[in-house]
Every structure is written in C-alpha cells, then in structure tokens.
Design a protein around this motif. Structure first.
Motif, PDB file in Angstrom:
ATOM      1  N   ILE A 180      39.705  43.538  43.740  1.00  0.00           N
ATOM      2  CA  ILE A 180      40.330  42.974  44.934  1.00  0.00           C
ATOM      3  C   ILE A 180      40.418  41.471  44.754  1.00  0.00           C
ATOM      4  CG2 ILE A 180      39.976  42.478  47.393  1.00  0.00           C
ATOM      5  CD1 ILE A 180      38.777  45.267  47.682  1.00  0.00           C
ATOM      6  N   HIS A 181      41.561  40.900  45.066  1.00  0.00           N
ATOM      7  CA  HIS A 181      41.738  39.445  45.049  1.00  0.00           C
ATOM      8  C   HIS A 181      41.862  38.983  46.491  1.00  0.00           C
ATOM      9  CE1 HIS A 181      42.352  38.943  40.664  1.00  0.00           C
ATOM     10  NE2 HIS A 181      42.677  40.216  40.769  1.00  0.00           N
ATOM     11  N   SER A 182      41.036  38.008  46.865  1.00  0.00           N
ATOM     12  CA  SER A 182      40.891  37.655  48.265  1.00  0.00           C
ATOM     13  C   SER A 182      40.951  36.142  48.485  1.00  0.00           C
ATOM     14  CB  SER A 182      39.557  38.207  48.793  1.00  0.00           C
ATOM     15  OG  SER A 182      39.335  37.832  50.126  1.00  0.00           O
ATOM     16  N   LYS A 183      41.409  35.776  49.667  1.00  0.00           N
ATOM     17  CA  LYS A 183      41.418  34.362  50.064  1.00  0.00           C
ATOM     18  C   LYS A 183      40.150  34.016  50.836  1.00  0.00           C
ATOM     19  CE  LYS A 183      45.436  32.602  51.160  1.00  0.00           C
ATOM     20  NZ  LYS A 183      46.757  32.312  51.787  1.00  0.00           N
ATOM     21  N   LYS A 222      41.225  32.750  45.629  1.00  0.00           N
ATOM     22  CA  LYS A 222      40.128  32.174  44.845  1.00  0.00           C
ATOM     23  C   LYS A 222      38.887  33.053  44.753  1.00  0.00           C
ATOM     24  CE  LYS A 222      42.051  28.395  43.432  1.00  0.00           C
ATOM     25  NZ  LYS A 222      42.296  28.218  41.976  1.00  0.00           N
ATOM     26  N   TYR A 223      38.954  34.265  45.297  1.00  0.00           N
ATOM     27  CA  TYR A 223      37.807  35.172  45.215  1.00  0.00           C
ATOM     28  C   TYR A 223      38.235  36.471  44.532  1.00  0.00           C
ATOM     29  CZ  TYR A 223      35.731  31.974  48.582  1.00  0.00           C
ATOM     30  OH  TYR A 223      35.256  30.846  49.206  1.00  0.00           O
ATOM     31  N   VAL A 224      37.468  36.864  43.520  1.00  0.00           N
ATOM     32  CA  VAL A 224      37.703  38.118  42.807  1.00  0.00           C
ATOM     33  C   VAL A 224      36.535  39.044  43.114  1.00  0.00           C
ATOM     34  CG1 VAL A 224      38.111  39.204  40.573  1.00  0.00           C
ATOM     35  CG2 VAL A 224      38.888  36.852  40.968  1.00  0.00           C
ATOM     36  N   ILE A 225      36.831  40.201  43.704  1.00  0.00           N
ATOM     37  CA  ILE A 225      35.790  41.115  44.161  1.00  0.00           C
ATOM     38  C   ILE A 225      35.703  42.311  43.219  1.00  0.00           C
ATOM     39  CG2 ILE A 225      34.855  42.327  46.157  1.00  0.00           C
ATOM     40  CD1 ILE A 225      35.608  39.336  46.667  1.00  0.00           C
ATOM     41  N   VAL A 226      34.537  42.504  42.647  1.00  0.00           N
ATOM     42  CA  VAL A 226      34.299  43.665  41.783  1.00  0.00           C
ATOM     43  C   VAL A 226      32.957  44.313  42.156  1.00  0.00           C
ATOM     44  CG1 VAL A 226      35.675  42.850  39.823  1.00  0.00           C
ATOM     45  CG2 VAL A 226      33.286  42.146  39.995  1.00  0.00           C
ATOM     46  N   PRO A 227      32.798  45.625  42.028  1.00  0.00           N
ATOM     47  CA  PRO A 227      33.854  46.553  41.641  1.00  0.00           C
ATOM     48  C   PRO A 227      34.867  46.755  42.756  1.00  0.00           C
ATOM     49  CG  PRO A 227      31.909  47.756  42.314  1.00  0.00           C
ATOM     50  CD  PRO A 227      31.528  46.308  42.319  1.00  0.00           C
ATOM     51  N   PHE A 282      39.160  33.718  34.953  1.00  0.00           N
ATOM     52  CA  PHE A 282      39.284  33.506  36.389  1.00  0.00           C
ATOM     53  C   PHE A 282      38.273  32.446  36.842  1.00  0.00           C
ATOM     54  CE2 PHE A 282      41.561  37.653  37.020  1.00  0.00           C
ATOM     55  CZ  PHE A 282      42.617  37.150  37.777  1.00  0.00           C
ATOM     56  N   GLN A 283      37.054  32.529  36.344  1.00  0.00           N
ATOM     57  CA  GLN A 283      36.037  31.547  36.702  1.00  0.00           C
ATOM     58  C   GLN A 283      36.398  30.160  36.187  1.00  0.00           C
ATOM     59  OE1 GLN A 283      32.775  33.918  35.001  1.00  0.00           O
ATOM     60  NE2 GLN A 283      31.818  33.976  37.023  1.00  0.00           N
ATOM     61  N   GLU A 284      36.936  30.081  34.983  1.00  0.00           N
ATOM     62  CA  GLU A 284      37.353  28.801  34.417  1.00  0.00           C
ATOM     63  C   GLU A 284      38.470  28.158  35.229  1.00  0.00           C
ATOM     64  OE1 GLU A 284      38.410  29.844  30.449  1.00  0.00           O
ATOM     65  OE2 GLU A 284      36.324  29.879  29.705  1.00  0.00           O
ATOM     66  N   ARG A 285      39.238  28.990  35.906  1.00  0.00           N
ATOM     67  CA  ARG A 285      40.351  28.497  36.725  1.00  0.00           C
ATOM     68  C   ARG A 285      39.936  28.244  38.172  1.00  0.00           C
ATOM     69  NH1 ARG A 285      45.580  32.099  34.649  1.00  0.00           N
ATOM     70  NH2 ARG A 285      45.338  31.638  32.417  1.00  0.00           N
ATOM     71  N   GLY A 286      38.638  28.268  38.421  1.00  0.00           N
ATOM     72  CA  GLY A 286      38.128  27.896  39.736  1.00  0.00           C
ATOM     73  C   GLY A 286      37.906  29.031  40.710  1.00  0.00           C
ATOM     74  N   CYS A 287      37.965  30.259  40.237  1.00  0.00           N
ATOM     75  CA  CYS A 287      37.726  31.397  41.115  1.00  0.00           C
ATOM     76  C   CYS A 287      36.245  31.757  41.148  1.00  0.00           C
ATOM     77  CB  CYS A 287      38.515  32.618  40.644  1.00  0.00           C
ATOM     78  SG  CYS A 287      40.301  32.458  40.840  1.00  0.00           S
ATOM     79  N   GLU A 288      35.814  32.296  42.263  1.00  0.00           N
ATOM     80  CA  GLU A 288      34.450  32.830  42.375  1.00  0.00           C
ATOM     81  C   GLU A 288      34.514  34.341  42.222  1.00  0.00           C
ATOM     82  OE1 GLU A 288      30.793  33.342  45.601  1.00  0.00           O
ATOM     83  OE2 GLU A 288      32.354  31.824  45.970  1.00  0.00           O
TER      84      GLU A 288
END
Length: 239
Positions: A53-56, A125-130, A185-191
């Motif tokens: 999931i990609h989230s704001k 800017k938020y990547v949700i796993v799983p 994704f983390q290198e590009r500023g995502c959590e």
C-alpha cells in the motif's frame, strides 16, 4: 468464483501457500470449472507475493484507514470498504495523478518495483508492508477452450508445465527485487512501515465476513471458499 482465484485480502500470507491450494487442494480444477462456463480453459496460475500500500498518511493500525479515500479493486475493494474506507476503483494508470491531486489518500497499484518505476515516491511518502489487502497474487494463463482442446495432449501438458515454471521464476525475481525497491524508496525519502502479524490477524474476521458475502449463494464460489478456509485452518492462519 473468479474473485477467489485472484487474491484473498487478509488470506494466504505466502505465495507458496496459495499456489499449494491450487495444486494440492483442488484449486486448479475448481478454477478450470469456473472459467469453462465462459468458454475458457484455465491453464495455470502465476502466483507471487504481496502488493504494498502506498499512502500519504502513516498507517500503523487498521483504524488509521477509517474515513480515508483509497483505490482498491476486486475483492479488496469490498473488504476495504468494510473497514470504513471510501473506496474508489480506478485504472492503474490513474493512481499517480489521483494521489497527487488528493482524490485518494492511499492506494494499491502493483508490485514494489513497478510502483517505484511509476514514481509513487513523489506523491505518497509512506510504503506499507505487508499489503494485507493483497498478501499474495494469482494472475493466470487462460486460453480459448475450443482452441486449447484441439492441441495435442503433449502441447497442453507443455503449456501447463511451462506456466508453473514461470510462476516460480517470477516469484523469485520479485522476492529479490522487493529488497532493492524498498531500499530505493527509503533513499527517496519514503518511510517504510512494517506491520506486525497481529494487525493482519485482527482484520481477518472482518475480511472473512466479506468473503462469505461475496460468495453469496453461488455454489462454486462457496465450494472454492470453503476449500480455501479449510486449508487456511490447517496452516494455522485461522483458529
């Protein structure tokens, strides 16, 4: 019936579990029975792991989704709606702009590498796993049934074996690429937020109610779902 041969939100946690259902618990035969009604032959599934999931907004608990606008499709759209998400189905190609313009707050789109290539880090800017909405995915090879029936038996067997080989190869490729994509994704500023197994377990009872509602009074869909639930119980996913 088709819905349960694609992806099961809050269902099988590992692609090997889902693929085992197809090949060891009669799933392949039931999928073929479903597709035959449309004049099609279901050759084999290609099964791979989660789609994230990609989230704001940060998502740590299922309650964090309440009242949010999300893009989900298929069975996942019904399940996410049960968690008070305002679901907006839309084509994959529209996800970036919808996140950018605030039409949606979070989304399912594709696997991590595909989403990285699409630039989702720029708008979420938020990547949700799983990805509990799509913990495992089964795409499929399907043929016109009359055309398939005309093939020599050896060709039919070759297609089925090749499809299963491709499934394993793709799954391994995605597994390796996910590690690279998450780092980028983390290198590009995502959590990257890793949800614990208790979060998925908490949501499964609600999802199971939607599974049943979706199967409704369709006998084949119910038979498929009963088979999957029984296998999930044997795997310890359902108490």
């Amino acid at each position: 019936a088709f819905a349960f041969t694609s992806t099961i939100p809050f269902g099988f946690e590992q692609p090997d579990q889902y693929e085992a259902w197809f090949y060891e618990r009669g799933g392949l035969d039931m999928a073929r029975e479903a597709y035959a009604q449309a004049g099609l032959h279901y050759i084999a599934p290609t099964v791979y792991g989660q789609e994230p999931i990609h989230s704001k907004f940060p998502l740590h608990e299922l309650d964090d989704m309440k009242g949010k606008k999300g893009r989900f499709v298929g069975l996942a759209s019904a399940v996410m709606g049960a968690f008070d998400v305002a679901v907006t189905p839309m084509p994959t190609a529209e996800v970036y702009q919808a996140l950018e313009k605030g039409v949606i707050d979070f989304a399912d789109r594709g696997d991590l590498t595909a989403n990285l290539e699409a630039g989702l880090d720029e708008v979420a800017k938020y990547v949700i796993v799983p990805g509990f909405h799509q913990p495992t995915t089964a795409t499929s090879y399907v043929a016109n049934k009359s055309a398939h029936d005309k093939l020599p038996k050896s060709y039919q067997a070759a297609l089925a074996v090749a499809a299963r080989e491709v499934s394993a190869a793709l799954r391994q490729h995605i597994l390796a690429q996910d590690v690279i994509a998450l780092r980028k994704f983390q290198e590009r500023g995502c959590e990257v937020i890793h949800l614990g197994p208790e979060v998925v377990k908490q949501g499964r009872p609600t999802a199971m109610e939607v599974w049943r509602e979706t199967a409704g009074d369709n006998k084949l869909a119910t038979r498929i779902l009963d088979s999957q639930v029984e296998f999930m119980k044997q795997l310890g996913l359902i108490g």
